[in-house]
Write a protein that holds these residues in place. Structure first.
Motif, mmCIF file in Angstrom:
data_model
loop_
_atom_site.group_PDB
_atom_site.id
_atom_site.type_symbol
_atom_site.label_atom_id
_atom_site.label_comp_id
_atom_site.label_asym_id
_atom_site.label_seq_id
_atom_site.Cartn_x
_atom_site.Cartn_y
_atom_site.Cartn_z
ATOM 1 N N ALA A 33 -4.577 20.946 -4.831
ATOM 2 C CA ALA A 33 -4.994 21.330 -3.447
ATOM 3 C C ALA A 33 -4.267 22.913 -3.903
ATOM 4 C CB ALA A 33 -4.114 20.450 -2.778
ATOM 5 N N ARG A 34 -2.451 22.648 -4.815
ATOM 6 C CA ARG A 34 -2.494 24.233 -5.383
ATOM 7 C C ARG A 34 -3.217 24.932 -5.903
ATOM 8 N NH1 ARG A 34 1.857 19.738 -5.960
ATOM 9 N NH2 ARG A 34 1.257 19.683 -7.849
ATOM 10 N N ILE A 35 -4.141 24.651 -6.309
ATOM 11 C CA ILE A 35 -5.378 25.754 -6.986
ATOM 12 C C ILE A 35 -5.493 26.002 -6.412
ATOM 13 C CG2 ILE A 35 -6.141 25.351 -9.292
ATOM 14 C CD1 ILE A 35 -4.414 23.574 -10.312
ATOM 15 N N ALA A 36 -6.479 25.071 -5.342
ATOM 16 C CA ALA A 36 -7.956 25.243 -4.284
ATOM 17 C C ALA A 36 -6.800 26.762 -3.594
ATOM 18 C CB ALA A 36 -7.679 24.272 -3.861
ATOM 19 N N LYS A 37 -5.632 26.740 -3.217
ATOM 20 C CA LYS A 37 -5.584 27.689 -1.933
ATOM 21 C C LYS A 37 -5.226 28.767 -2.497
ATOM 22 C CE LYS A 37 -2.547 24.497 0.643
ATOM 23 N NZ LYS A 37 -1.564 23.671 1.214
ATOM 24 N N GLY A 38 -5.265 28.760 -3.682
ATOM 25 C CA GLY A 38 -5.720 30.539 -4.801
ATOM 26 C C GLY A 38 -5.292 30.146 -5.854
ATOM 27 N N ASP A 39 -5.599 30.898 -6.844
ATOM 28 C CA ASP A 39 -5.291 31.088 -8.376
ATOM 29 C C ASP A 39 -5.745 32.356 -9.271
ATOM 30 O OD1 ASP A 39 -5.015 28.814 -10.653
ATOM 31 O OD2 ASP A 39 -6.011 30.900 -11.431
ATOM 32 N N PRO A 40 -5.083 32.370 -10.477
ATOM 33 C CA PRO A 40 -5.263 33.744 -10.646
ATOM 34 C C PRO A 40 -7.001 33.829 -11.644
ATOM 35 C CG PRO A 40 -3.609 33.365 -11.480
ATOM 36 C CD PRO A 40 -3.998 31.810 -10.127
ATOM 37 N N SER A 41 -7.357 32.967 -11.978
ATOM 38 C CA SER A 41 -8.957 33.221 -12.237
ATOM 39 C C SER A 41 -9.748 32.100 -10.659
ATOM 40 C CB SER A 41 -9.253 32.045 -13.177
ATOM 41 O OG SER A 41 -10.626 31.428 -12.758
ATOM 42 N N TYR A 42 -10.725 33.278 -10.525
ATOM 43 C CA TYR A 42 -12.168 32.981 -9.391
ATOM 44 C C TYR A 42 -12.089 31.080 -10.084
ATOM 45 C CZ TYR A 42 -12.591 37.362 -7.831
ATOM 46 O OH TYR A 42 -12.233 38.567 -7.726
ATOM 47 N N TYR A 43 -12.410 30.948 -11.400
ATOM 48 C CA TYR A 43 -12.947 29.734 -11.720
ATOM 49 C C TYR A 43 -12.316 28.621 -12.161
ATOM 50 C CZ TYR A 43 -17.059 33.240 -12.579
ATOM 51 O OH TYR A 43 -18.402 34.001 -12.638
ATOM 52 N N VAL A 44 -10.950 28.881 -12.088
ATOM 53 C CA VAL A 44 -10.545 27.838 -12.470
ATOM 54 C C VAL A 44 -10.006 27.112 -10.927
ATOM 55 C CG1 VAL A 44 -7.606 26.664 -12.352
ATOM 56 C CG2 VAL A 44 -8.871 28.162 -13.957
ATOM 57 N N ALA A 62 -11.429 27.723 2.122
ATOM 58 C CA ALA A 62 -12.138 28.482 0.330
ATOM 59 C C ALA A 62 -13.164 29.018 0.969
ATOM 60 C CB ALA A 62 -11.892 27.072 -0.041
ATOM 61 N N ALA A 63 -14.564 28.356 2.257
ATOM 62 C CA ALA A 63 -15.868 28.467 2.274
ATOM 63 C C ALA A 63 -15.801 29.957 3.002
ATOM 64 C CB ALA A 63 -16.264 28.042 2.754
ATOM 65 N N GLY A 64 -14.825 30.546 3.191
ATOM 66 C CA GLY A 64 -14.855 32.108 3.161
ATOM 67 C C GLY A 64 -14.105 33.042 2.170
ATOM 68 N N ARG A 65 -13.903 32.746 1.470
ATOM 69 C CA ARG A 65 -13.341 33.115 0.250
ATOM 70 C C ARG A 65 -14.344 34.266 -0.507
ATOM 71 N NH1 ARG A 65 -8.604 29.755 0.071
ATOM 72 N NH2 ARG A 65 -9.595 29.565 -1.655
ATOM 73 N N PRO A 66 -14.427 35.327 -0.757
ATOM 74 C CA PRO A 66 -15.623 36.273 -1.035
ATOM 75 C C PRO A 66 -14.767 35.774 -3.198
ATOM 76 C CG PRO A 66 -14.559 37.596 -0.391
ATOM 77 C CD PRO A 66 -14.130 37.181 0.428
ATOM 78 N N SER A 67 -15.938 36.046 -4.166
ATOM 79 C CA SER A 67 -15.361 35.695 -5.560
ATOM 80 C C SER A 67 -16.453 36.984 -6.070
ATOM 81 C CB SER A 67 -15.129 34.611 -5.608
ATOM 82 O OG SER A 67 -16.100 33.751 -5.637
ATOM 83 N N HIS A 68 -16.064 36.627 -7.505
ATOM 84 C CA HIS A 68 -17.594 36.530 -8.447
ATOM 85 C C HIS A 68 -18.267 35.715 -9.044
ATOM 86 C CE1 HIS A 68 -18.751 36.838 -12.275
ATOM 87 N NE2 HIS A 68 -19.636 38.270 -12.116
ATOM 88 N N ARG A 69 -19.632 36.028 -8.758
ATOM 89 C CA ARG A 69 -20.665 35.041 -8.506
ATOM 90 C C ARG A 69 -20.423 34.382 -7.230
ATOM 91 N NH1 ARG A 69 -20.577 32.098 -13.253
ATOM 92 N NH2 ARG A 69 -22.629 31.783 -12.575
ATOM 93 N N ASP A 70 -19.788 34.648 -6.301
ATOM 94 C CA ASP A 70 -19.406 33.425 -5.128
ATOM 95 C C ASP A 70 -19.279 32.230 -5.383
ATOM 96 O OD1 ASP A 70 -19.261 33.726 -2.402
ATOM 97 O OD2 ASP A 70 -20.915 33.218 -2.014
ATOM 98 N N ILE A 71 -18.659 31.981 -6.761
ATOM 99 C CA ILE A 71 -17.914 30.937 -7.117
ATOM 100 C C ILE A 71 -17.089 29.712 -6.440
ATOM 101 C CG2 ILE A 71 -16.223 31.924 -8.435
ATOM 102 C CD1 ILE A 71 -18.690 29.032 -9.729
ATOM 103 N N VAL A 72 -16.130 30.629 -5.463
ATOM 104 C CA VAL A 72 -14.877 29.963 -4.783
ATOM 105 C C VAL A 72 -16.054 29.187 -3.449
ATOM 106 C CG1 VAL A 72 -13.443 29.945 -3.223
ATOM 107 C CG2 VAL A 72 -13.210 31.101 -5.409
ATOM 108 N N ARG A 73 -16.750 29.987 -3.018
ATOM 109 C CA ARG A 73 -17.916 29.211 -1.804
ATOM 110 C C ARG A 73 -18.710 28.703 -2.424
ATOM 111 N NH1 ARG A 73 -17.616 32.765 1.934
ATOM 112 N NH2 ARG A 73 -18.474 34.655 0.732
ATOM 113 N N THR A 74 -19.142 28.860 -3.039
ATOM 114 C CA THR A 74 -19.895 27.585 -4.216
ATOM 115 C C THR A 74 -19.846 26.119 -4.572
ATOM 116 O OG1 THR A 74 -21.393 29.871 -5.359
ATOM 117 C CG2 THR A 74 -21.413 26.918 -6.206
ATOM 118 N N CYS A 75 -18.408 26.445 -5.220
ATOM 119 C CA CYS A 75 -17.452 25.028 -5.129
ATOM 120 C C CYS A 75 -16.872 24.491 -4.321
ATOM 121 C CB CYS A 75 -16.290 25.038 -6.155
ATOM 122 S SG CYS A 75 -17.214 25.851 -8.054
ATOM 123 N N ALA A 76 -16.581 25.541 -3.116
ATOM 124 C CA ALA A 76 -16.074 25.394 -1.799
ATOM 125 C C ALA A 76 -17.217 24.045 -0.903
ATOM 126 C CB ALA A 76 -15.842 25.969 -0.657
#
Length: 865
Positions: free
Chosen positions: A657-668, A691-705
């Motif tokens: 949960a700590r990492i899912a809330k934000g991390d320097p890496s989009y992919y982590v 997380a489903a509302g956060r933009p990222s490279h290739r929409d990776i965060v939303r995809t995984c959420a």
């Protein structure tokens, strides 16, 4: 071409560096017969294309002139591919009108007199049309108002025929030129040298004239038109150009800065200098593949552009090196027949490894090759076939891990069999001897034999014309008195028509005070090898470096495994030891792996060790993984996060949960969202919703959420997933949301009917990826009622991937319905039998009762008791 090529993907839920890999794998149905190259009536010498556009109508207006020479005397007609275009007229080189017939797919031109082999003639065709494929028009819409107006082409496999009449098959090569008129603010990226740019102020247009002087197949002809920012390098005086949308120029260097070095390395390694007038790479809107190796002008998808955060751990260099290598393998030399397409794609895929050897070193290249191996093994589980086969219906059916990844792995094994210098000498001669020509696998075999004197037919028979791979089971024994080590090797693969026993040289290495290395030939179902060694080895390696495409079962004592984990110079040997120690499962064994997770010198080894601890599944393994989260390497942390998703407990969930809330890496961060959903803990929902509302490279965060929400099985996710799947979102996020909706609804009333209807509507979405995502999601939902909509997509769409997959999914849905109906009927029959049984039992009971009453009456009458 990069279609379904894989990258580092720990969870298997999103796409990797070199393409859109697994999402577009075609589940090939048994083909109806075999496919062969068409006959050639003429030699096409040159193609001149002159076109303009009606942008509001998304229409092309053009004239194409083919310069041809008959192959035989007496030629009276020319047959060209021409799909869904209107032919306005045909003339010869003198401007005289020629009769023609067009049936919607083939254009037949009739010459006024028979032509001989000595004749050369021009055939000019004027035409117009609104192509559904081959030529694509992008622009803003209500859902996507920011999309730029562009026009770009995509010819492979056989789609050039949709935007200009041509001979559209890879067994013909010609030079070409394009003369393209566009709005005056636009640029045209074409093939070959830019000869001129002419402006017409009155019309508000500019006309770009390109010419490619190196003969090439038709599908490599391309244009990319729009407003572009241009950044330029040079390599040995050759322009190296990068075209992106205005405002993206500052991102170019992060992605493309290594291109000149790739040109240098490939030119030296392949023994043939880059052969074209320039090399352009253009990033376009809504591209439907990862990349396409158009001759001298590669087209790329926009995900190869990186912001600073994405650049931490996303590398587009595999995609870039893959498409560049195609300029030699696929463009300079082109497969003569689609059945030999591995000569294009296998070489380009292996070139990713070759460049990584130069760029990052052998260990990094080895790790990339093992990812390729895993991608092929995954594919083999669903379909096994030879690399070279004519058993296909649509050419796109062949473009999977058999010709990409397995093709690359075969080339690596060939390099090991031949030796470093003989292998590269053969490749250089292959490129030189067939420069500018079309090729088939037998041409490569012939060159190798000529250069090395080695007969390699056995190698190609089993690896290219045969299917599958060896599955070795190895046992080790040490005789201390005789100082001998014995290895027994069994080939356990199922021997059938296309998969036999494999003959391969295998290196065996004994490590210790008295190391010993020997190569043996494994070719039988069962073999025993004895080695005389001065001292008992600390551990043993079978195929050190994992150079063979194989599966291996090799049990070793725990002490040998621990020694191997500490001392093996081969990083993958350390990984094999870690995997077996995790299967052992003792606390001591896990501690050894946990220590290596933090201290192994190679990041790729630590990635695999994290996965091994995750597979162990014990609480102690979980605690070791939580400790591993402190590693600074983003790729390793991503693997640790993924492994923690295997533990459905609060400790793992809180760490994630700590990492899912934000991390320097989009992919982590994205991986943490996916893993958090897998823990199924109550705290996950609100974090994934955010997380489903956060933009990222290739929409990776939303995809995984979205994928994480599906794993939670929480009905509160419905409005979130619907919002993510809605038009206007990033294609990858939309696809993930659709898959999540299907997974959440599967087998559940009333959701499955509602979601089926929603996915059917997405089958008509104008975005290719949305349609494909809907199709794959319907497969997950597995609702037979969707078969009709899927079948309609097959006949409505022209894209080969959509057609092939819709064909197979519709068939599977109908078969599932049939089996379901059979099961219902069977259950009904069983129930009827049960009722009949009960009826018979009732009748028997009544008969027995009546019989007993009669018997009792007789007893009373006789006085007997």
């Amino acid at each position: 071409m990069s279609i379904r090529r894989k990258g580092a993907c720990f969870a298997g839920t999103y796409f990797g560096e070199a393409g859109l890999e697994r999402a577009f794998a075609i589940a090939t149905a048994p083909p109806e017969g075999k496919s062969y190259a068409p006959d050639k009536l003429v030699d096409v010498i040159h193609i001149r294309i002159e076109i303009g556009f009606d942008l509001p109508k998304k229409a092309v207006l053009g004239k194409v002139t083919h310069t041809v020479a008959p192959i035989q005397d007496g030629l009276r007609r020319l047959v060209l591919d021409c799909c869904e275009l209107t032919v306005d007229g045909v003339t010869d080189g003198s401007g005289r009108a020629l009769k023609f017939d067009h049936d919607g797919a083939k254009l037949t031109v009739f010459f006024s007199k028979a032509l001989s082999r000595c004749d050369r003639t021009d055939v000019a065709i004027t035409y117009h049309g609104t192509p559904r494929k081959g030529l694509y028009f992008t622009g803003p819409s209500a859902d996507c108002p920011g999309t730029q107006v562009q026009v770009w082409s995509q010819g492979q496999d056989e789609d050039s025929r949709f935007w200009f009449p041509c001979f559209d098959y890879p067994n013909e090569k010609a030079t070409s030129e394009s003369i393209v008129t566009v709005p005056e603010a636009w640029t045209v990226v074409g093939n070959g040298k830019l000869l001129s740019v002419k402006g017409d102020r009155r019309a508000g247009t500019r006309t770009f004239h390109h010419r490619e002087s190196v003969p090439h197949v038709t599908y490599l002809i391309s244009i990319a038109c729009g407003e572009f920012a241009k950044v330029e390098d040079r390599w040995h005086g050759i322009p190296v150009e990068y075209y992106v949308k205005p405002g993206q120029a500052e991102m170019v260097r992060r992605s493309f800065s290594r291109t000149p070095d790739m040109l240098e390395h490939f030119s030296k390694t392949f023994g043939v200098d880059y052969p074209y007038e320039k090399y352009s790479q253009v990033v376009v809107e809504d591209f439907i593949f990862g990349g396409m190796e158009n001759i001298s002008a590669t087209t790329l998808i926009d995900r190869c552009l990186l912001d600073e955060r994405a650049a931490l751990d996303y590398e587009p260099q595999d995609l870039i090196s893959h498409e560049l290598a195609h300029q030699w393998f696929g463009d300079l030399l082109t497969c003569k027949d689609w059945s030999h397409a591995w000569l294009n794609e296998g070489f380009a895929t292996y070139s990713e490894v070759v460049y990584r050897e130069h760029w990052r070193g052998d260990e990094d290249a080895h790790q990339h090759r093992l990812l390729q191996m895993q991608a092929y093994l995954d594919r083999d589980r669903s379909e096994r076939r030879p690399i070279v086969t004519k058993a296909y219906t649509l050419p796109m059916e062949l473009f999977d891990q058999h010709i990409y990844e397995k093709g690359a792995l075969v080339l690596h094994m060939l390099r090991r069999v031949l030796g470093e210098e003989p292998f590269w000498a053969s490749i250089r001669e292959y490129l030189t001897a067939f420069r500018g020509q079309t090729v088939q696998t037998e041409d490569l075999i012939g060159v190798i034999t000529r250069v090395t004197g080695m007969n390699v037919e056995w190698f190609f028979d089993q690896w290219v014309f045969g299917a599958g791979f060896p599955e070795y089971e190895v046992a080790y024994a040490w005789d201390d008195e005789k100082k001998t080590a014995t290895l027994t090797v069994d080939q356990k693969q199922k021997v059938e028509k296309q998969t036999g026993l494999f003959r391969m040289p295998v290196t065996i290495k004994f490590h210790g005070r008295k190391p010993h290395e020997q190569t043996v030939e494994v070719k039988e179902a069962h073999q025993a090898f004895t080695f005389h060694i001065e001292a008992k080895p600390d551990f043993v390696s079978f195929d050190p470096g994992c150079h063979l495409l194989k599966k291996l079962a090799f049990k070793q004592p725990a002490e040998m495994l621990k020694a191997r984990l500490r001392k093996d110079p081969d990083w993958f040997g350390r990984v094999e030891a870690a995997r077996m120690l995790c299967r052992d499962g003792s606390r001591d064994a896990l501690d050894s792996v946990g220590k290596a997770l933090l201290k192994d010198p190679f990041w790729g080894a630590r990635v695999e060790m994290a996965a091994a601890l995750g597979e162990n599944g014990s609480l102690h393994a979980r605690d070791l993984l939580v400790s591993g989260l402190k590693t600074p390497d983003h790729k390793v942390r991503r693997a640790v996060v993924s492994a923690l998703g295997r533990f459905q407990d609060e400790i793992a969930a809180k760490a994630l949960a700590r990492i899912a809330k934000g991390d320097p890496s989009y992919y982590v961060e994205g991986e943490a969202c996916l893993a958090l959903g897998a823990t199924k803990q109550p705290l996950a929902f609100d974090i994934l919703k955010d997380a489903a509302g956060r933009p990222s490279h290739r929409d990776i965060v939303r995809t995984c959420a979205c994928s994480g929400l599906a794993r939670l099985r929480d009905d509160r996710a419905w409005p979130i997933l619907r919002a993510c799947a809605a038009p206007g979102g990033h294609p990858q996020g939309r696809m993930a949301a659709m898959r999540a909706m299907a997974a959440l609804a599967k087998g559940r009333d009333p959701y499955r009917t509602e979601i089926r209807e929603e996915l059917e509507r997405f089958l008509k979405d104008p975005n290719f990826f949305a349609k494909f995502g809907a199709l794959m999601s319907i497969e997950i939902l597995d609702e037979p009622a969707a078969a009709g909509a899927v079948e309609a997509l097959r006949f409505r769409e022209s894209d080969g991937r959509l057609r092939a997959n819709s064909r197979d999914i519709a068939r599977a849905l109908r078969e599932g319905k049939s089996k379901g109906e059979e099961l219902v009927a069977l259950r009904s029959d069983i129930e009827k039998l049960r009722e009949e049984k009960r009826s018979i039992e009732d009748r028997l009971g009544k008969l027995e009762a009546a019989s007993e009453r009669k018997a009792g009456t007789r007893k009373k009458a006789s006085g007997k008791r």
